[in-house]
Design a protein around this motif. Sequence first.
Motif, PDB file in Angstrom:
ATOM      1  N   MET A   1       0.782  -1.213   0.000  1.00 46.42           N
ATOM      2  CA  MET A   1       0.000   0.000   0.000  1.00 46.42           C
ATOM      3  C   MET A   1       0.829   1.286   0.000  1.00 46.42           C
ATOM      4  SD  MET A   1      -2.850   0.070  -0.702  1.00 46.42           S
ATOM      5  CE  MET A   1      -4.551  -0.024  -0.530  1.00 46.42           C
ATOM      6  N   PRO A   2       2.076   1.277   0.416  1.00 44.43           N
ATOM      7  CA  PRO A   2       2.858   2.522   0.399  1.00 44.43           C
ATOM      8  C   PRO A   2       3.011   3.112  -0.995  1.00 44.43           C
ATOM      9  CG  PRO A   2       4.003   0.843   1.676  1.00 44.43           C
ATOM     10  CD  PRO A   2       2.829   0.192   1.041  1.00 44.43           C
ATOM     11  N   ARG A   3       3.035   2.263  -2.033  1.00 44.63           N
ATOM     12  CA  ARG A   3       3.161   2.791  -3.400  1.00 44.63           C
ATOM     13  C   ARG A   3       1.949   3.626  -3.786  1.00 44.63           C
ATOM     14  NH1 ARG A   3       6.450  -0.497  -7.751  1.00 44.63           N
ATOM     15  NH2 ARG A   3       7.992   1.067  -7.444  1.00 44.63           N
ATOM     16  N   ALA A   4       0.763   3.160  -3.410  1.00 50.48           N
ATOM     17  CA  ALA A   4      -0.451   3.907  -3.726  1.00 50.48           C
ATOM     18  C   ALA A   4      -0.445   5.256  -2.999  1.00 50.48           C
ATOM     19  CB  ALA A   4      -1.683   3.106  -3.350  1.00 50.48           C
ATOM     20  N   ARG A   5       0.054   5.260  -1.786  1.00 53.16           N
ATOM     21  CA  ARG A   5       0.114   6.503  -1.029  1.00 53.16           C
ATOM     22  C   ARG A   5       1.111   7.479  -1.658  1.00 53.16           C
ATOM     23  NH1 ARG A   5       1.541   7.127   5.365  1.00 53.16           N
ATOM     24  NH2 ARG A   5       1.033   9.326   5.480  1.00 53.16           N
ATOM     25  N   LEU A   6       2.247   6.957  -2.098  1.00 53.61           N
ATOM     26  CA  LEU A   6       3.249   7.796  -2.752  1.00 53.61           C
ATOM     27  C   LEU A   6       2.705   8.364  -4.063  1.00 53.61           C
ATOM     28  CD1 LEU A   6       6.134   8.873  -2.692  1.00 53.61           C
ATOM     29  CD2 LEU A   6       6.840   6.779  -3.868  1.00 53.61           C
ATOM     30  N   LEU A   7       1.986   7.544  -4.822  1.00 52.99           N
ATOM     31  CA  LEU A   7       1.368   8.012  -6.067  1.00 52.99           C
ATOM     32  C   LEU A   7       0.374   9.137  -5.779  1.00 52.99           C
ATOM     33  CD1 LEU A   7       0.797   7.697  -9.132  1.00 52.99           C
ATOM     34  CD2 LEU A   7      -0.946   6.031  -8.490  1.00 52.99           C
ATOM     35  N   ARG A   8      -0.438   8.950  -4.768  1.00 55.88           N
ATOM     36  CA  ARG A   8      -1.406   9.982  -4.392  1.00 55.88           C
ATOM     37  C   ARG A   8      -0.719  11.289  -3.994  1.00 55.88           C
ATOM     38  NH1 ARG A   8      -4.130   7.744   0.078  1.00 55.88           N
ATOM     39  NH2 ARG A   8      -3.980   5.756  -0.949  1.00 55.88           N
ATOM     40  N   GLN A   9       0.368  11.188  -3.262  1.00 57.37           N
ATOM     41  CA  GLN A   9       1.100  12.382  -2.839  1.00 57.37           C
ATOM     42  C   GLN A   9       1.716  13.106  -4.032  1.00 57.37           C
ATOM     43  OE1 GLN A   9       3.896  10.891  -0.006  1.00 57.37           O
ATOM     44  NE2 GLN A   9       2.439  10.943   1.696  1.00 57.37           N
ATOM     45  N   ARG A  10       2.260  12.350  -4.961  1.00 53.92           N
ATOM     46  CA  ARG A  10       2.858  12.974  -6.143  1.00 53.92           C
ATOM     47  C   ARG A  10       1.811  13.658  -7.000  1.00 53.92           C
ATOM     48  NH1 ARG A  10       7.086   8.178  -7.741  1.00 53.92           N
ATOM     49  NH2 ARG A  10       8.653   8.738  -6.198  1.00 53.92           N
ATOM     50  N   LEU A  11       0.674  13.008  -7.182  1.00 56.50           N
ATOM     51  CA  LEU A  11      -0.388  13.622  -7.983  1.00 56.50           C
ATOM     52  C   LEU A  11      -0.979  14.844  -7.293  1.00 56.50           C
ATOM     53  CD1 LEU A  11      -2.162  10.486  -9.467  1.00 56.50           C
ATOM     54  CD2 LEU A  11      -0.711  12.131 -10.658  1.00 56.50           C
ATOM     55  N   LEU A  12      -1.084  14.804  -5.981  1.00 52.61           N
ATOM     56  CA  LEU A  12      -1.563  15.971  -5.239  1.00 52.61           C
ATOM     57  C   LEU A  12      -0.572  17.126  -5.357  1.00 52.61           C
ATOM     58  CD1 LEU A  12      -3.644  17.261  -3.361  1.00 52.61           C
ATOM     59  CD2 LEU A  12      -2.331  16.343  -1.444  1.00 52.61           C
ATOM     60  N   SER A  13       0.710  16.826  -5.298  1.00 54.03           N
ATOM     61  CA  SER A  13       1.730  17.862  -5.470  1.00 54.03           C
ATOM     62  C   SER A  13       1.656  18.474  -6.860  1.00 54.03           C
ATOM     63  CB  SER A  13       3.124  17.285  -5.248  1.00 54.03           C
ATOM     64  OG  SER A  13       3.244  16.814  -3.936  1.00 54.03           O
ATOM     65  N   LEU A  14       1.450  17.638  -7.858  1.00 54.95           N
ATOM     66  CA  LEU A  14       1.295  18.141  -9.224  1.00 54.95           C
ATOM     67  C   LEU A  14       0.064  19.027  -9.338  1.00 54.95           C
ATOM     68  CD1 LEU A  14       2.172  18.168 -12.198  1.00 54.95           C
ATOM     69  CD2 LEU A  14       0.755  16.124 -12.507  1.00 54.95           C
ATOM     70  N   PHE A  15      -1.027  18.625  -8.714  1.00 58.23           N
ATOM     71  CA  PHE A  15      -2.252  19.425  -8.742  1.00 58.23           C
ATOM     72  C   PHE A  15      -2.029  20.800  -8.108  1.00 58.23           C
ATOM     73  CE2 PHE A  15      -6.113  20.726  -6.443  1.00 58.23           C
ATOM     74  CZ  PHE A  15      -6.940  20.974  -7.531  1.00 58.23           C
ATOM     75  N   LEU A  16      -1.356  20.825  -6.970  1.00 58.28           N
ATOM     76  CA  LEU A  16      -1.102  22.103  -6.302  1.00 58.28           C
ATOM     77  C   LEU A  16      -0.157  22.984  -7.118  1.00 58.28           C
ATOM     78  CD1 LEU A  16      -0.843  20.888  -2.611  1.00 58.28           C
ATOM     79  CD2 LEU A  16      -2.755  22.049  -3.717  1.00 58.28           C
ATOM     80  N   ALA A  17       0.835  22.373  -7.753  1.00 55.65           N
ATOM     81  CA  ALA A  17       1.728  23.139  -8.616  1.00 55.65           C
ATOM     82  C   ALA A  17       0.968  23.697  -9.817  1.00 55.65           C
ATOM     83  CB  ALA A  17       2.884  22.258  -9.081  1.00 55.65           C
ATOM     84  N   ALA A  18       0.045  22.901 -10.357  1.00 57.88           N
ATOM     85  CA  ALA A  18      -0.766  23.368 -11.485  1.00 57.88           C
ATOM     86  C   ALA A  18      -1.644  24.542 -11.077  1.00 57.88           C
ATOM     87  CB  ALA A  18      -1.624  22.221 -12.023  1.00 57.88           C
ATOM     88  N   LEU A  19      -2.236  24.460  -9.895  1.00 57.56           N
ATOM     89  CA  LEU A  19      -3.031  25.596  -9.410  1.00 57.56           C
ATOM     90  C   LEU A  19      -2.181  26.852  -9.294  1.00 57.56           C
ATOM     91  CD1 LEU A  19      -5.323  24.112  -6.612  1.00 57.56           C
ATOM     92  CD2 LEU A  19      -5.985  24.959  -8.859  1.00 57.56           C
ATOM     93  N   LEU A  20      -0.989  26.696  -8.782  1.00 54.27           N
ATOM     94  CA  LEU A  20      -0.101  27.841  -8.626  1.00 54.27           C
ATOM     95  C   LEU A  20       0.292  28.433  -9.976  1.00 54.27           C
ATOM     96  CD1 LEU A  20       1.621  29.553  -6.650  1.00 54.27           C
ATOM     97  CD2 LEU A  20       3.453  27.918  -7.064  1.00 54.27           C
ATOM     98  N   LEU A  21       0.573  27.582 -10.954  1.00 50.97           N
ATOM     99  CA  LEU A  21       1.017  28.066 -12.258  1.00 50.97           C
ATOM    100  C   LEU A  21      -0.116  28.615 -13.121  1.00 50.97           C
ATOM    101  CD1 LEU A  21       3.563  25.273 -13.147  1.00 50.97           C
ATOM    102  CD2 LEU A  21       4.074  27.654 -12.592  1.00 50.97           C
ATOM    103  N   LEU A  22      -1.339  28.113 -12.929  1.00 48.37           N
ATOM    104  CA  LEU A  22      -2.441  28.521 -13.798  1.00 48.37           C
ATOM    105  C   LEU A  22      -3.369  29.566 -13.185  1.00 48.37           C
ATOM    106  CD1 LEU A  22      -3.409  25.069 -15.318  1.00 48.37           C
ATOM    107  CD2 LEU A  22      -2.227  26.938 -16.456  1.00 48.37           C
ATOM    108  N   PHE A  23      -3.452  29.616 -11.861  1.00 48.31           N
ATOM    109  CA  PHE A  23      -4.403  30.524 -11.219  1.00 48.31           C
ATOM    110  C   PHE A  23      -3.722  31.391 -10.170  1.00 48.31           C
ATOM    111  CE2 PHE A  23      -6.918  26.781 -12.438  1.00 48.31           C
ATOM    112  CZ  PHE A  23      -7.784  27.385 -13.321  1.00 48.31           C
ATOM    113  N   SER A  24      -2.703  32.074 -10.570  1.00 47.94           N
ATOM    114  CA  SER A  24      -1.992  32.948  -9.640  1.00 47.94           C
ATOM    115  C   SER A  24      -1.662  34.261 -10.339  1.00 47.94           C
ATOM    116  CB  SER A  24      -0.712  32.263  -9.160  1.00 47.94           C
ATOM    117  OG  SER A  24       0.208  32.170 -10.213  1.00 47.94           O
ATOM    118  N   PRO A  25      -1.153  35.221  -9.602  1.00 47.98           N
ATOM    119  CA  PRO A  25      -0.736  36.473 -10.241  1.00 47.98           C
ATOM    120  C   PRO A  25       0.383  36.281 -11.265  1.00 47.98           C
ATOM    121  CG  PRO A  25      -0.935  36.760  -7.878  1.00 47.98           C
ATOM    122  CD  PRO A  25      -1.106  35.300  -8.148  1.00 47.98           C
ATOM    123  N   LEU A  26       1.028  35.133 -11.253  1.00 47.47           N
ATOM    124  CA  LEU A  26       2.066  34.837 -12.238  1.00 47.47           C
ATOM    125  C   LEU A  26       1.522  34.895 -13.660  1.00 47.47           C
ATOM    126  CD1 LEU A  26       4.969  33.833 -12.799  1.00 47.47           C
ATOM    127  CD2 LEU A  26       4.077  31.519 -12.590  1.00 47.47           C
TER     128      LEU A  26
END
Length: 66
Positions: A1-26
Motif C-alpha cells: 500500500m505505500p506505493r499507492a500513497r506515494l502516487l497519491r502524494q505525487r499527484l496531489l503535489s502536481l495538482f497544487l503546482a498546477a493551481l499555482l502556475l495557472l491561477f496565480s498572479p504569475l
Amino acid sequence: MPRARLLRQRLLSLFLAALLLLFSPLVLQFQGLGNWFGVPILALYLFGVWGLIIVVAAWIVSRSRD
C-alpha cells in the motif's frame, strides 16, 4: 500500500503546482507582453503549462506501474 500513497502524494503535489502556475498572479505577468509569431504570449504560456502538466502526470502514473 505505500506505493499507492506515494502516487497519491505525487499527484496531489502536481495538482497544487498546477493551481499555482495557472491561477496565480504569475499568469498576469504574461498578459501584456505582446505576440510571438502572431500568437499571444499568454496563450503560449497557458498551453505550455497545460501540456507540461499532462506530460508530468503521465510520467508519474507510468512510473508507478513499474
